[in-house]
Design a protein around this motif. Structure first.
Motif, PDB file in Angstrom:
ATOM      1  N   ILE A 126      41.684  47.372  67.168  1.00  0.00           N
ATOM      2  CA  ILE A 126      41.636  48.560  68.009  1.00  0.00           C
ATOM      3  C   ILE A 126      42.385  49.694  67.304  1.00  0.00           C
ATOM      4  O   ILE A 126      43.409  49.476  66.651  1.00  0.00           O
ATOM      5  N   ASP A 127      41.886  50.925  67.439  1.00  0.00           N
ATOM      6  CA  ASP A 127      42.470  52.142  66.871  1.00  0.00           C
ATOM      7  C   ASP A 127      42.278  52.251  65.353  1.00  0.00           C
ATOM      8  O   ASP A 127      42.828  53.158  64.722  1.00  0.00           O
ATOM      9  N   ALA A 261      37.321  50.226  71.436  1.00  0.00           N
ATOM     10  CA  ALA A 261      37.118  48.996  72.202  1.00  0.00           C
ATOM     11  C   ALA A 261      36.671  47.890  71.261  1.00  0.00           C
ATOM     12  O   ALA A 261      36.080  48.157  70.213  1.00  0.00           O
ATOM     13  N   ASN A 262      36.972  46.652  71.657  1.00  0.00           N
ATOM     14  CA  ASN A 262      36.444  45.498  70.933  1.00  0.00           C
ATOM     15  C   ASN A 262      35.748  44.600  71.945  1.00  0.00           C
ATOM     16  O   ASN A 262      36.400  44.002  72.814  1.00  0.00           O
ATOM     17  N   GLU A 267      39.375  44.004  74.382  1.00  0.00           N
ATOM     18  CA  GLU A 267      40.473  44.977  74.314  1.00  0.00           C
ATOM     19  C   GLU A 267      39.964  46.412  74.369  1.00  0.00           C
ATOM     20  O   GLU A 267      38.841  46.698  73.972  1.00  0.00           O
ATOM     21  N   SER A 269      41.697  50.551  73.639  1.00  0.00           N
ATOM     22  CA  SER A 269      42.844  51.287  73.118  1.00  0.00           C
ATOM     23  C   SER A 269      43.797  51.707  74.238  1.00  0.00           C
ATOM     24  O   SER A 269      43.370  52.182  75.292  1.00  0.00           O
TER      25      SER A 269
END
Length: 290
Positions: A126-127, A261-262, A267, A269
């Motif tokens: 993420i990010d 997003a994953n 998950e 952010s």
């Protein structure tokens, strides 16, 4: 050949129909963003902003950063909007509005998408930032234009075979980024990936609210696909259209994605604004030096 008024639609003030821009309003270095609100988040970093124009979801700011003239334009969501934006940007620089004829000396735009995306591989943080080396389009936009895009047909055939792609859907097409422009953005913290572009956010990306998806295993099928050590890394709604039309029109294009997003891990952010801001600053720094 002179283009008819129904093909090249020009407003009373001499601007192109949807974008509401005149040829002098845009730079040859262009950043595209989906969200109109993100235009100001980019242009606030300019040394100065000379032009602010908008119509519908298409907002444009043109200014100067480090001596380089840059435009940032919002496209809205989806390859249907990309079809409008890319064609009209090209018309602004390569068609004479007075004579309605194509110019003999073509101008080549540098187009950089700054967008957000969801990863489908669990190892993509993420990010993090991802540049789309390839885009695989499920949107069908390319098939409405004459083209000879056969370079990646084996890639496309492998995807269709492995995922048992339905023949009731548009044939997937694969397009590569512009390698020369992409080279300016390659750094250790930039992951190169294969970005899938689809026609919507819910059913077309395997999400279900009150309507069941026609393929409950859509994202997992995408995640399992491999071809010559390549896998699909992320899913969004614009990149394939940008790459396809840019190549057909002779422009350079790359797409950089902030992974917010994953889908594999569930998950999202915790600070998406900060992450997108960092990507914007990175892109501006690189683009202003090309």
């Amino acid at each position: 050949m002179q283009l008819s008024p129904s093909e090249l639609i020009i407003n009373d003030d001499g601007s192109i129909y949807h974008l509401n821009l005149r040829p002098e309003d845009i730079a040859t270095h262009i950043i595209t963003v989906g969200d109109p609100d993100r235009v100001a988040e980019v242009s606030k970093h300019f040394d100065r902003v000379d032009i602010k124009k908008g119509k519908r979801e298409f907002l444009t700011h043109t200014g100067v950063l480090n001596g380089k003239r840059i435009s940032v334009i919002s496209t809205g969501i989806g390859t249907d909007n990309i079809d409008i934006v890319l064609n009209e940007l090209d018309a602004l620089v390569n068609i004479d509005f007075e004579t309605r004829t194509v110019r003999s000396n073509r101008i080549r735009l540098k187009i950089v998408r700054v967008g957000t995306s969801g990863a489908i591989q669990p190892d993509i943080p993420i990010d993090s930032f991802l540049m789309s080396r390839f885009a695989i389009g499920f949107d069908g936009l390319l098939h409405f234009y004459e083209n000879d895009f056969s370079t990646h047909q084996e890639f496309e055939d492998a995807f269709i075979g492995q995922t048992k792609w339905s023949d009731t859907k548009a044939r997937p097409y694969v397009v590569e980024f512009d390698t020369d422009l992409g080279a300016h953005f390659i750094e250790n913290h930039i992951r190169l990936g294969v970005t899938a572009t689809n026609t919507g956010f819910y059913g077309p990306q395997g999400r279900s609210l009150r309507i069941s998806s026609s393929d409950a295993n859509f994202t997992s099928n995408l995640a399992r696909f491999t071809y010559e050590n390549k896998c699909i890394t992320n899913l969004e709604m614009e990149t394939s259209g940008i790459y396809a039309l840019s190549k057909l029109l002779g422009h350079q294009a790359v797409s950089l994605n902030c992974i917010l997003a994953n889908r594999a891990t569930g998950e999202f952010s915790k600070n998406p604004t900060k992450s997108v801001e960092e990507l914007i600053k990175f892109v501006l720094q690189k683009l202003s030096s090309t």
